[in-house]
Motif scaffolding. Structure first.
Motif, PDB file in Angstrom:
ATOM      1  N   UNK B  75       0.863  -1.178   0.000  1.00 48.51           N
ATOM      2  CA  UNK B  75       0.000   0.000   0.000  1.00 48.51           C
ATOM      3  C   UNK B  75       0.904   1.235   0.000  1.00 48.51           C
ATOM      4  N   UNK B  76       1.066   1.895  -1.158  1.00 54.19           N
ATOM      5  CA  UNK B  76       2.068   2.977  -1.236  1.00 54.19           C
ATOM      6  C   UNK B  76       1.995   4.020  -0.117  1.00 54.19           C
ATOM      7  N   UNK B  77       0.801   4.484   0.310  1.00 52.51           N
ATOM      8  CA  UNK B  77       0.820   5.495   1.378  1.00 52.51           C
ATOM      9  C   UNK B  77       1.428   5.000   2.697  1.00 52.51           C
ATOM     10  N   UNK B  78       1.458   3.682   2.876  1.00 50.40           N
ATOM     11  CA  UNK B  78       2.018   3.145   4.131  1.00 50.40           C
ATOM     12  C   UNK B  78       3.442   2.638   3.930  1.00 50.40           C
ATOM     13  N   UNK B  79       4.028   2.965   2.795  1.00 49.88           N
ATOM     14  CA  UNK B  79       5.302   2.360   2.419  1.00 49.88           C
ATOM     15  C   UNK B  79       6.418   3.389   2.364  1.00 49.88           C
ATOM     16  N   UNK B  80       7.569   3.040   2.914  1.00 47.12           N
ATOM     17  CA  UNK B  80       8.762   3.871   2.730  1.00 47.12           C
ATOM     18  C   UNK B  80       9.861   3.009   2.115  1.00 47.12           C
ATOM     19  N   UNK B  81      10.782   3.708   1.476  1.00 48.82           N
ATOM     20  CA  UNK B  81      11.899   3.044   0.804  1.00 48.82           C
ATOM     21  C   UNK B  81      12.989   2.826   1.859  1.00 48.82           C
ATOM     22  N   UNK B  82      13.239   1.577   2.217  1.00 48.03           N
ATOM     23  CA  UNK B  82      14.136   1.315   3.334  1.00 48.03           C
ATOM     24  C   UNK B  82      15.544   0.888   2.962  1.00 48.03           C
ATOM     25  N   UNK B  83      15.727   0.490   1.724  1.00 42.27           N
ATOM     26  CA  UNK B  83      17.061   0.047   1.341  1.00 42.27           C
ATOM     27  C   UNK B  83      17.177  -0.091  -0.160  1.00 42.27           C
ATOM     28  N   UNK B 108      11.170 -11.404  -1.920  1.00 40.97           N
ATOM     29  CA  UNK B 108      11.084 -11.880  -0.539  1.00 40.97           C
ATOM     30  C   UNK B 108      10.166 -10.945   0.247  1.00 40.97           C
ATOM     31  N   UNK B 109       9.461 -11.484   1.202  1.00 40.92           N
ATOM     32  CA  UNK B 109       8.730 -10.632   2.147  1.00 40.92           C
ATOM     33  C   UNK B 109       8.761 -11.268   3.517  1.00 40.92           C
ATOM     34  N   UNK B 110       8.989 -10.414   4.524  1.00 45.65           N
ATOM     35  CA  UNK B 110       9.036 -10.944   5.879  1.00 45.65           C
ATOM     36  C   UNK B 110       8.533  -9.879   6.838  1.00 45.65           C
ATOM     37  N   UNK B 111       8.073 -10.310   8.007  1.00 45.45           N
ATOM     38  CA  UNK B 111       7.568  -9.382   9.013  1.00 45.45           C
ATOM     39  C   UNK B 111       8.640  -9.129  10.035  1.00 45.45           C
ATOM     40  N   UNK B 112       8.661  -7.901  10.525  1.00 47.01           N
ATOM     41  CA  UNK B 112       9.653  -7.542  11.536  1.00 47.01           C
ATOM     42  C   UNK B 112       9.032  -6.454  12.408  1.00 47.01           C
ATOM     43  N   UNK B 113       8.666  -6.831  13.619  1.00 42.26           N
ATOM     44  CA  UNK B 113       8.155  -5.864  14.590  1.00 42.26           C
ATOM     45  C   UNK B 113       7.013  -4.992  14.088  1.00 42.26           C
ATOM     46  N   UNK B 114       5.962  -5.613  13.539  1.00 45.16           N
ATOM     47  CA  UNK B 114       4.805  -4.837  13.085  1.00 45.16           C
ATOM     48  C   UNK B 114       4.982  -4.228  11.703  1.00 45.16           C
ATOM     49  N   UNK B 115       6.158  -4.418  11.125  1.00 45.52           N
ATOM     50  CA  UNK B 115       6.398  -3.916   9.776  1.00 45.52           C
ATOM     51  C   UNK B 115       6.530  -5.101   8.835  1.00 45.52           C
ATOM     52  N   UNK B 116       6.221  -4.853   7.578  1.00 43.64           N
ATOM     53  CA  UNK B 116       6.495  -5.879   6.587  1.00 43.64           C
ATOM     54  C   UNK B 116       7.601  -5.374   5.666  1.00 43.64           C
ATOM     55  N   UNK B 117       8.635  -6.175   5.519  1.00 48.74           N
ATOM     56  CA  UNK B 117       9.741  -5.818   4.620  1.00 48.74           C
ATOM     57  C   UNK B 117       9.569  -6.594   3.321  1.00 48.74           C
ATOM     58  N   UNK B 136      17.942  -4.191  -6.092  1.00 44.18           N
ATOM     59  CA  UNK B 136      17.096  -4.759  -5.036  1.00 44.18           C
ATOM     60  C   UNK B 136      16.592  -3.565  -4.237  1.00 44.18           C
ATOM     61  N   UNK B 137      15.286  -3.435  -4.121  1.00 43.66           N
ATOM     62  CA  UNK B 137      14.647  -2.289  -3.514  1.00 43.66           C
ATOM     63  C   UNK B 137      13.864  -2.799  -2.314  1.00 43.66           C
ATOM     64  N   UNK B 138      14.147  -2.305  -1.123  1.00 45.14           N
ATOM     65  CA  UNK B 138      13.432  -2.774   0.063  1.00 45.14           C
ATOM     66  C   UNK B 138      12.330  -1.781   0.401  1.00 45.14           C
ATOM     67  N   UNK B 139      11.100  -2.273   0.375  1.00 49.86           N
ATOM     68  CA  UNK B 139       9.947  -1.455   0.759  1.00 49.86           C
ATOM     69  C   UNK B 139       9.553  -1.847   2.178  1.00 49.86           C
ATOM     70  N   UNK B 140       9.404  -0.856   3.040  1.00 48.93           N
ATOM     71  CA  UNK B 140       8.964  -1.121   4.420  1.00 48.93           C
ATOM     72  C   UNK B 140       7.510  -0.658   4.528  1.00 48.93           C
ATOM     73  N   UNK B 141       6.618  -1.608   4.803  1.00 45.09           N
ATOM     74  CA  UNK B 141       5.193  -1.315   4.844  1.00 45.09           C
ATOM     75  C   UNK B 141       4.740  -1.351   6.301  1.00 45.09           C
ATOM     76  N   UNK B 142       4.177  -0.226   6.751  1.00 44.15           N
ATOM     77  CA  UNK B 142       3.662  -0.172   8.121  1.00 44.15           C
ATOM     78  C   UNK B 142       2.389  -0.994   8.234  1.00 44.15           C
ATOM     79  N   UNK B 143       2.110  -1.452   9.458  1.00 40.23           N
ATOM     80  CA  UNK B 143       0.887  -2.221   9.712  1.00 40.23           C
ATOM     81  C   UNK B 143      -0.347  -1.344   9.529  1.00 40.23           C
ATOM     82  N   UNK B 144      -1.506  -1.989   9.448  1.00 35.88           N
ATOM     83  CA  UNK B 144      -2.729  -1.243   9.176  1.00 35.88           C
ATOM     84  C   UNK B 144      -3.265  -0.546  10.416  1.00 35.88           C
ATOM     85  N   UNK B 145      -2.823  -0.963  11.607  1.00 34.84           N
ATOM     86  CA  UNK B 145      -3.402  -0.395  12.842  1.00 34.84           C
ATOM     87  C   UNK B 145      -2.968   1.045  13.020  1.00 34.84           C
TER      88      UNK B 145
END
Lengths: 119, 145
Positions: B75-83, B108-117, B136-145
């Motif tokens: 979800x782009x509004x909840x996403x930042x470019x992390x790496x 690849x996708x994995x969860x880390x402390x309420x974030x999805x990488x 390789x572009x890492x997107x960090x997606x915040x949780x929906x809460x």
């Protein structure tokens, strides 16, 4: 060898990089969009800062810009415009430069590694 | 943990002199091979050379179409470019006049402390099939809460 370079993203950096790159996210150009995203002001595109880091690594190593072979960075925080950004590059081997960037004590780029061709 | 690399998103980017010059102006690149056609030719290139980091431009549309596709689960509004990671083919610098096709996929996708990488991989090729860079572009997606 450690190399430090201070760059100043100007008021038009976000707009200019948006135009040049196609990164049209309004958090880089519109105050309202930045505020809605919880940011104090429009922020510089991360890839603009990565480009600065790459240039600094090349300069620190005295390398040809086309010798850039591999780059890896973590983007850790945002950078705003009209505030100096400090980039540090440490040449750890002739072909390897470690890089980071910070603004006002905030980490912007962390754990950066740049590999350059030496031939 | 979930791995799904089947689906790919594609973009085609036509490299122009204007785009290279605009990019150099925006990031402060001053090497004459990137800013002067004459200097590029004098250095043995057929046309203006794009700085390696121009990969962030020619590959972006494929990454954007992946991220904005609702089926990607990003979800782009909840996403930042992390790496970011790039590896370039030094034998194939990108020149004005090249047409670059980029394929993007979720690697690849994995969860880390309420974030999805979410890791996206890109491969960019010229029309003759030669790979010019991989990303390789890492997107960090915040949780929906």
């Amino acid at each position: 060898v450690t190399f430090e370079r201070v760059v100043l993203p100007d008021a038009d950096t976000g707009r200019g990089y948006a135009c040049a790159s196609g990164d049209t996210n309004p958090i880089h150009t519109e105050v309202d969009a930045a505020h809605a995203a919880g940011l104090p002001a429009p922020i510089v595109q991360g890839m603009w800062t990565v480009a600065q880091v790459a240039q600094t690594a090349v300069a620190a190593a005295g390398a040809d810009p086309l010798a850039l072979e591999e780059l890896r960075v973590e983007l850790r925080g945002y950078a705003v415009m009209e505030e100096p950004l400090t980039i540090r590059a440490a040449v750890v081997r002739p072909d390897t430069v470690e890089v980071s960037a910070e603004q006002a004590g905030r980490r912007v780029i962390h754990n950066g590694h740049v590999r350059l061709a030496t031939s | 943990m979930e791995k799904r690399a089947e689906r790919r998103w594609q973009s085609v980017y036509e490299v122009t002199r204007e785009a290279i010059l605009g990019y150099c102006g925006a990031v402060g690149e001053t090497d004459p091979r990137f800013t002067s056609v004459d200097a590029a030719r004098a250095a043995g290139f057929a046309d203006l050379v794009a700085p390696p980091m121009f990969a962030a431009v020619y590959a972006l549309a494929a990454v954007n179409s992946l991220q904005h596709d609702p089926t990607s689960g990003i979800d782009p509004p909840r996403t930042v470019h992390g790496g970011q990671w790039f590896k370039w083919n030094r034998d194939a610098p990108v020149l004005a006049g090249d047409r670059i096709t980029t394929l993007a996929a979720i690697s690849n996708r994995r969860s880390k402390g309420g974030l999805e990488l979410v890791e996206l991989e890109t491969i960019s090729r010229r029309d003759d099939g030669v790979c010019v860079s991989r990303g390789r572009w890492t997107a960090i997606v915040r949780g929906t809460s």
